[in-house]
Design a protein around this motif. Structure first.
Motif, short mmCIF file in Angstrom:
data_model
loop_
_atom_site.label_atom_id
_atom_site.label_comp_id
_atom_site.label_asym_id
_atom_site.label_seq_id
_atom_site.Cartn_x
_atom_site.Cartn_y
_atom_site.Cartn_z
N GLU A 1 11.95 -41.52 6.34
CA GLU A 1 10.57 -41.55 6.68
C GLU A 1 10.08 -40.81 7.67
N ILE A 2 10.69 -41.20 8.90
CA ILE A 2 10.00 -40.41 10.08
C ILE A 2 10.33 -38.88 9.96
N LYS A 3 11.36 -38.46 9.52
CA LYS A 3 11.57 -37.17 9.15
C LYS A 3 10.37 -36.50 8.42
N ARG A 4 10.22 -37.16 7.26
CA ARG A 4 9.26 -36.83 6.24
C ARG A 4 7.79 -36.62 6.89
N ILE A 5 7.37 -37.67 7.89
CA ILE A 5 6.13 -37.62 8.34
C ILE A 5 5.91 -36.90 9.69
N ALA A 6 6.98 -36.46 10.17
CA ALA A 6 6.90 -35.78 11.46
C ALA A 6 5.88 -34.71 11.70
N GLY A 7 5.87 -33.84 10.66
CA GLY A 7 4.97 -32.56 10.69
C GLY A 7 3.79 -33.05 10.42
N LEU A 8 3.35 -33.94 9.69
CA LEU A 8 2.08 -34.43 9.58
C LEU A 8 1.51 -35.26 10.90
N VAL A 9 2.46 -35.98 11.66
CA VAL A 9 1.91 -36.51 12.86
C VAL A 9 1.84 -35.31 13.91
N ASP A 10 2.50 -34.06 13.99
CA ASP A 10 2.30 -33.12 14.68
C ASP A 10 1.02 -32.64 14.38
N LYS A 11 0.66 -32.44 13.43
CA LYS A 11 -0.73 -31.70 13.02
C LYS A 11 -1.77 -32.88 13.50
N ILE A 12 -1.80 -33.95 13.22
CA ILE A 12 -2.83 -35.17 13.62
C ILE A 12 -3.05 -34.78 15.28
N GLU A 13 -1.65 -34.85 16.04
CA GLU A 13 -1.90 -34.90 17.44
C GLU A 13 -2.44 -33.47 18.03
N SER A 14 -2.47 -32.46 17.04
CA SER A 14 -2.92 -31.14 17.50
C SER A 14 -4.33 -31.29 17.38
N LEU A 15 -4.93 -32.12 16.63
CA LEU A 15 -6.45 -32.23 16.72
C LEU A 15 -7.20 -33.17 17.47
N ARG A 16 -6.31 -33.91 18.45
CA ARG A 16 -6.63 -34.90 19.51
C ARG A 16 -7.64 -34.36 20.34
N PRO A 17 -7.32 -33.31 21.20
CA PRO A 17 -8.07 -32.88 21.99
C PRO A 17 -9.49 -32.44 21.69
N GLY A 18 -9.63 -31.70 20.48
CA GLY A 18 -10.70 -31.52 20.04
C GLY A 18 -11.68 -32.79 19.81
N MET A 19 -11.24 -33.81 19.42
CA MET A 19 -11.72 -34.95 18.92
C MET A 19 -12.21 -35.78 20.10
N MET A 20 -11.44 -35.56 21.35
CA MET A 20 -11.70 -36.02 22.78
C MET A 20 -13.10 -35.65 23.41
N GLU A 21 -13.10 -34.56 22.87
CA GLU A 21 -14.21 -33.90 23.61
C GLU A 21 -15.59 -34.11 22.93
N LEU A 22 -15.83 -34.68 21.80
CA LEU A 22 -17.08 -34.95 20.93
C LEU A 22 -17.70 -36.33 21.49
N SER A 23 -18.88 -36.13 21.35
CA SER A 23 -19.54 -37.56 21.89
C SER A 23 -19.74 -38.55 20.74
N ASP A 24 -20.02 -39.77 20.96
CA ASP A 24 -20.14 -40.70 20.11
C ASP A 24 -20.97 -40.21 19.10
N GLU A 25 -22.17 -39.54 19.16
CA GLU A 25 -22.86 -39.12 17.93
C GLU A 25 -22.29 -38.27 17.28
N GLN A 26 -21.36 -37.25 17.89
CA GLN A 26 -20.82 -36.12 17.26
C GLN A 26 -19.60 -36.77 16.25
N LEU A 27 -19.09 -37.89 16.72
CA LEU A 27 -18.25 -38.55 16.19
C LEU A 27 -18.59 -39.27 14.74
N ARG A 28 -19.71 -39.73 15.06
CA ARG A 28 -20.56 -40.48 14.05
C ARG A 28 -20.58 -39.48 12.54
N ASP A 29 -21.00 -38.20 13.23
CA ASP A 29 -21.40 -37.17 12.31
C ASP A 29 -20.21 -36.68 11.52
N LYS A 30 -19.04 -36.44 12.22
CA LYS A 30 -17.70 -36.11 11.52
C LYS A 30 -17.28 -37.06 10.62
#
Length: 99
Positions: free
Chosen positions: A48-77
């Motif tokens: 299971e870990i091997k199966r979802i490892a790629g998905l976890v990597d994709k999600i983690e790559s989106l983290r920096p962009g999400m951290m830069e968003l304000s609360d209002e921008q997150l609500r809109d997202k």
């Protein structure tokens, strides 16, 4: 230990030694086979870990962009993602519905 009539052990021949008990017990033979299978294919958790490892990597790559968003921008997202999900659900249901 007193055994009930009709129980699993009452119908079995009494074994005298621990080694004889180990040989006759059906689980002990399967443990060796399962051990070999797990070494070759891995455990369920490892697969299971091997199966979802790629998905976890994709999600983690989106983290920096999400951290830069304000609360209002997150609500809109969140609203945007919910709309996308509803559209996909509608399209999926239309494909499955008989015409």
């Amino acid at each position: 230990m007193k055994e009930k009539p009709g129980s699993y052990f009452s119908s079995q021949r009494k074994v005298s030694s621990a080694s004889e008990r180990r040989i006759r017990h059906p689980v002990h033979g399967n443990e060796a086979v399962m051990s070999v299978i797990q070494k070759v294919f891995g455990t369920h958790s490892e697969r299971e870990i091997k199966r979802i490892a790629g998905l976890v990597d994709k999600i983690e790559s989106l983290r920096p962009g999400m951290m830069e968003l304000s609360d209002e921008q997150l609500r809109d997202k969140t609203k945007e993602y919910r709309k996308r999900k509803a559209r996909r659900w509608t399209v999926c249901c239309r494909r499955l519905m008989p015409r």
